[in-house]
Design an enzyme around this catalytic site. Sequence first.
Site, PDB file in Angstrom:
ATOM      1  N   PRO A 248     105.330   3.089  71.614  1.00 23.26           N
ATOM      2  CG  PRO A 248     104.333   5.085  70.881  1.00 23.26           C
ATOM      3  CD  PRO A 248     104.216   3.593  70.789  1.00 23.26           C
TER       4      PRO A 248
ATOM      5  CB  CYS B 182     100.209  11.671  74.883  1.00 20.02           C
ATOM      6  SG  CYS B 182     100.849  11.883  76.563  1.00 20.02           S
TER       7      CYS B 182
ATOM      8  NE  ARG C 262      99.439  -0.323  81.085  1.00 17.23           N
ATOM      9  CZ  ARG C 262      98.275   0.050  81.581  1.00 17.23           C
ATOM     10  NH1 ARG C 262      98.194   0.409  82.847  1.00 17.23           N
ATOM     11  NH2 ARG C 262      97.184   0.048  80.839  1.00 17.23           N
TER      12      ARG C 262
END
EC number: 1.3.1.-
Length: 317
Positions: free
Chosen positions: A33, A116, A241
């Site tokens: 995500p 997060c 990434r």
Amino acid sequence: MKSDCIRTTICQERKKDPIEMLHSGQLVKVCAPMVRYSKLAFRTLVRKYSCDLCYTPMIVAADFVRSIKARDSEFTTNQGDCPLIVQFAANDARLLSDAARIVCPYANGIDINCGCPQRWAMAEGYGACLINQPELVRDMVKQVRNQVENPTFSVSIKIRIHDDLTRTVDLCRKAEATGVSWITVHGRTAEERHQPVHYEAIKIIKENMSIPVIANGDIRNLKEAKNVWHITGTDGVMVARGLLANPAMFAGYEETPLKCIWDWVDIALELGTPYMCFHQHLMYMMEKITSRQEKRVFNALSSTSAVLDYLIDHYGI
């Protein structure tokens, strides 16, 4: 989550149930995500290149439940977008279960973001601060399980680790006992950013679980994905990434092939991807195959037509 899309988006491929995939003994390749990036068009692209399971960007459950505008802008899918996990940021069990019931017909499951590390998320009681609140995580999982009638609908969590790994193992055991379908572990603490990933910690967590575990962190190509899979003994690997830089990495490409770039152009234009997102993805994909001078020119382009002209002039396809 526009109504003209919804009518055709109920996933017909339940045979691609992610829980079954994670119990298969095969490497499950997962798109992470990513805020702004792992939207429908990009998910469509990576699925063409051997990605098995995709997550949406993190969506704030409270906004999603309360605002039709938020639902329309944050969640778009279609029939081929499967299997799909919708990730929510939440700190309220009732709001999370309401959000889960809304997306249930259009996704295979939800994921609770417990990893997060951004300050705004932590300040709102979302993300990595939840690894210190196992009772709240338990309540959110229970509420979703009670409210969503579909027994195959998955409820997972994505976490970071503690400095004291016994706390992380305890969190994971409590989540497992509550009915979590699987756990994704980013092998860094909430304070770590670019430090090496603690793959040994992920391995220890996996050894203490009966449910599937997905490893996450600093995986840049298929060889590294397989290596992390073997080192940790996990059931899948999640990449962020690395897929931005090379959406074809799960298919074994070392750098983004030209065909993948043109696939992105076709998909993005077909789905009406906003220019900023369309261009940004191309900047990531072309990072390794363009010179510094070419980057300066390409990154300064300001329209879709200019991008298309540049690609045709330089790559002749």
